[in-house]
Design a protein around this motif. Sequence first.
Motif, mmCIF file in Angstrom:
data_model
loop_
_atom_site.group_PDB
_atom_site.id
_atom_site.type_symbol
_atom_site.label_atom_id
_atom_site.label_comp_id
_atom_site.label_asym_id
_atom_site.label_seq_id
_atom_site.Cartn_x
_atom_site.Cartn_y
_atom_site.Cartn_z
ATOM 1 N N ALA A 184 0.830 -1.208 0.000
ATOM 2 C CA ALA A 184 0.000 0.000 0.000
ATOM 3 C C ALA A 184 0.865 1.259 0.000
ATOM 4 O O ALA A 184 0.537 2.249 -0.668
ATOM 5 N N SER A 185 1.974 1.231 0.733
ATOM 6 C CA SER A 185 2.886 2.376 0.742
ATOM 7 C C SER A 185 3.541 2.562 -0.624
ATOM 8 O O SER A 185 3.706 3.694 -1.098
ATOM 9 N N ILE A 186 3.919 1.463 -1.263
ATOM 10 C CA ILE A 186 4.481 1.520 -2.615
ATOM 11 C C ILE A 186 3.504 2.209 -3.564
ATOM 12 O O ILE A 186 3.885 3.096 -4.347
ATOM 13 N N ASP A 187 2.242 1.820 -3.503
ATOM 14 C CA ASP A 187 1.229 2.381 -4.398
ATOM 15 C C ASP A 187 1.036 3.869 -4.160
ATOM 16 O O ASP A 187 0.901 4.655 -5.117
ATOM 17 N N LEU A 188 1.017 4.287 -2.897
ATOM 18 C CA LEU A 188 0.856 5.707 -2.586
ATOM 19 C C LEU A 188 2.029 6.526 -3.109
ATOM 20 O O LEU A 188 1.848 7.599 -3.693
ATOM 21 N N LEU A 189 3.242 6.043 -2.894
ATOM 22 C CA LEU A 189 4.417 6.779 -3.356
ATOM 23 C C LEU A 189 4.478 6.830 -4.877
ATOM 24 O O LEU A 189 4.877 7.844 -5.465
ATOM 25 N N SER A 190 4.094 5.753 -5.533
ATOM 26 C CA SER A 190 4.070 5.747 -6.994
ATOM 27 C C SER A 190 3.115 6.808 -7.525
ATOM 28 O O SER A 190 3.381 7.450 -8.540
ATOM 29 N N GLY A 191 2.023 7.028 -6.782
ATOM 30 C CA GLY A 191 1.037 8.010 -7.203
ATOM 31 C C GLY A 191 1.518 9.445 -7.130
ATOM 32 O O GLY A 191 0.921 10.334 -7.747
ATOM 33 N N ILE A 192 2.586 9.705 -6.382
ATOM 34 C CA ILE A 192 3.135 11.074 -6.321
ATOM 35 C C ILE A 192 4.502 11.153 -7.002
ATOM 36 O O ILE A 192 5.271 12.078 -6.763
ATOM 37 N N GLY A 193 4.796 10.144 -7.834
ATOM 38 C CA GLY A 193 6.017 10.207 -8.639
ATOM 39 C C GLY A 193 7.238 9.593 -8.020
ATOM 40 O O GLY A 193 8.361 9.936 -8.396
ATOM 41 N N LEU A 194 7.052 8.670 -7.066
ATOM 42 C CA LEU A 194 8.184 7.949 -6.474
ATOM 43 C C LEU A 194 7.992 6.451 -6.726
ATOM 44 O O LEU A 194 7.593 5.691 -5.841
ATOM 45 N N PRO A 195 8.279 5.996 -7.945
ATOM 46 C CA PRO A 195 7.972 4.611 -8.313
ATOM 47 C C PRO A 195 9.006 3.595 -7.846
ATOM 48 O O PRO A 195 8.798 2.395 -7.993
ATOM 49 N N ASP A 196 10.132 4.045 -7.291
ATOM 50 C CA ASP A 196 11.244 3.127 -7.015
ATOM 51 C C ASP A 196 11.351 2.701 -5.555
ATOM 52 O O ASP A 196 12.382 2.181 -5.139
ATOM 53 N N ALA A 197 10.322 2.948 -4.755
ATOM 54 C CA ALA A 197 10.363 2.497 -3.361
ATOM 55 C C ALA A 197 10.393 0.968 -3.308
ATOM 56 O O ALA A 197 9.897 0.292 -4.210
ATOM 57 N N ARG A 198 10.977 0.440 -2.237
ATOM 58 C CA ARG A 198 11.147 -0.999 -2.107
ATOM 59 C C ARG A 198 10.511 -1.494 -0.807
ATOM 60 O O ARG A 198 10.594 -0.833 0.217
ATOM 61 N N ILE A 199 9.924 -2.672 -0.850
ATOM 62 C CA ILE A 199 9.371 -3.284 0.358
ATOM 63 C C ILE A 199 10.477 -4.044 1.075
ATOM 64 O O ILE A 199 11.121 -4.917 0.497
ATOM 65 N N ALA A 200 10.717 -3.690 2.335
ATOM 66 C CA ALA A 200 11.707 -4.409 3.146
ATOM 67 C C ALA A 200 11.098 -4.931 4.444
ATOM 68 O O ALA A 200 11.663 -5.799 5.097
ATOM 69 N N GLY A 201 9.955 -4.390 4.823
ATOM 70 C CA GLY A 201 9.363 -4.778 6.095
ATOM 71 C C GLY A 201 9.733 -3.805 7.202
ATOM 72 O O GLY A 201 10.222 -2.704 6.958
ATOM 73 N N ASP A 202 9.525 -4.242 8.430
ATOM 74 C CA ASP A 202 9.680 -3.396 9.610
ATOM 75 C C ASP A 202 10.878 -3.868 10.421
ATOM 76 O O ASP A 202 10.909 -5.012 10.891
ATOM 77 N N THR A 203 11.862 -3.001 10.603
ATOM 78 C CA THR A 203 13.062 -3.371 11.346
ATOM 79 C C THR A 203 12.792 -3.590 12.832
ATOM 80 O O THR A 203 13.636 -4.152 13.533
ATOM 81 N N ARG A 204 11.627 -3.190 13.324
ATOM 82 C CA ARG A 204 11.302 -3.469 14.733
ATOM 83 C C ARG A 204 11.255 -4.969 15.001
ATOM 84 O O ARG A 204 11.545 -5.412 16.113
ATOM 85 N N LEU A 205 10.867 -5.745 13.988
ATOM 86 C CA LEU A 205 10.832 -7.196 14.160
ATOM 87 C C LEU A 205 12.227 -7.749 14.398
ATOM 88 O O LEU A 205 12.421 -8.661 15.215
ATOM 89 N N ASP A 206 13.221 -7.195 13.718
ATOM 90 C CA ASP A 206 14.603 -7.606 13.963
ATOM 91 C C ASP A 206 15.035 -7.210 15.368
ATOM 92 O O ASP A 206 15.718 -7.964 16.068
ATOM 93 N N ARG A 207 14.625 -6.015 15.773
ATOM 94 C CA ARG A 207 15.025 -5.517 17.084
ATOM 95 C C ARG A 207 14.432 -6.360 18.214
ATOM 96 O O ARG A 207 15.133 -6.743 19.153
ATOM 97 N N VAL A 208 13.142 -6.683 18.133
ATOM 98 C CA VAL A 208 12.535 -7.451 19.220
ATOM 99 C C VAL A 208 13.075 -8.884 19.250
ATOM 100 O O VAL A 208 13.127 -9.502 20.323
ATOM 101 N N SER A 209 13.481 -9.396 18.100
ATOM 102 C CA SER A 209 14.078 -10.732 18.085
ATOM 103 C C SER A 209 15.378 -10.759 18.870
ATOM 104 O O SER A 209 15.682 -11.729 19.573
ATOM 105 N N VAL A 210 16.150 -9.687 18.754
ATOM 106 C CA VAL A 210 17.388 -9.572 19.531
ATOM 107 C C VAL A 210 17.059 -9.493 21.020
ATOM 108 O O VAL A 210 17.695 -10.144 21.857
#
Length: 412
Positions: A184-210
């Motif tokens: 959904a974030s990718i689609d919103l950014l594409s709509g304002i001319g930022l088509p190159d965003a990438r999905i990586a997820g949420d780094t909080r998941l890495d943090r809580v795993s530690v």
Amino acid sequence: MYFLYDLLVRIAGLLLPVLALFKPKLRSFLNGRKQVWHYLETYLEPGKPRIWMHTASLGEFEQGLPVLEHLREAYPGHQFLVTFFSPSGYEIKKDKLPGVAVCYLPLDTARNARRFLDKVSPEIALFVKYEVWPNLFRELGRNQTPIVMFSALFRPDQAYFRWYGGLLRKSLKKVSLVYVQDQASIDLLSGIGLPDARIAGDTRLDRVSVIAGQDNRLDFMDRFAGNRICLVAGSTWAEDEEVIVPFLNNHLPKGVCAVVAPHQVGASHIEHLETRLQAKTIRFSSATQEDLERADVLILDTIGLLTKVYDYAAVAYVGGGFRTGLHNTLEPAVFGIPILIGPRFDKFREACDLVREGGILPVSDAQSFREAILPLLEDGEERQRIGAINRRYVEENTGASIQITQGVRTLV
């Protein structure tokens, strides 16, 4: 647009000292910023290449920490600078990160932006979530400094996508890499001319795993919880406590204890909470060993311990879901326990996911809280079943920080 924005920021800078007379947090906000220039002159090492990460507050810092740690391993010859906007992040982390300079970010006037970047001269600027400062971004662009934004989660109601958000959209377009949490974030950014965003997820998941893998033992919790089932209500606000306190007063089962960790730990709030609790209650700040063993409710009137306290919980309630904004549900989720929250969670992707999967249970009032939590406290198998949903979600969604770090390394 820049002229008007700069004028408004400078006017705000003139008004803030007046407001700070009545707001202690605002006084910290201003007093800390008075030291920024001297701090930078003192702690930045001349001639060293530098990586700068900016976070709004403590939650965003924890979100950015996995990336920061990966980069420190990858670039041992660089100096690292972390800046905060809010006192709630800076006051906790200042002088607590060996080898990392920590200070406030100055107010975003054009003059401050130029002065700050002249002193810092970063090779790259990292912004956690969606912190966008137009003057800073413009100066970074003029200096040809790469900007990376990560763990971002965009929604249609944000200013970037409204008619009045032109300056913010212009600033966003200066970002070299944008890592977002969902399509959904990718689609919103594409709509304002930022088509190159990438999905990586949420780094909080890495943090809580530690956090889950570290030693979370706390002597005072060993004393307090003992062999009892423990309910931990974390980051609570007044609205959350309206729901929790009647249960603690009238329905807390035998053999169950509770920790209440308010988001606001000022004396007046803690005193008010304490007077409302009829169960045997003790504050962390004044508890003796004997007090801890006798009490049924522990008020955690300090900050910085909640992530470890969650490791003692059989069930957790996470505050902020009634009015202020839901706090971090991933911190208890990683320990594989059921979680209760207030009704307003639609802006938090992980909460929406886990409500849909059944690991998080929303409640709307004291009665629904009681009806949801009693079966969890009384039925160990049901606790394990629901808790397993949360643990599995965390395990299946880690890895964002590695992907983001790889992207950053292409620009440094």
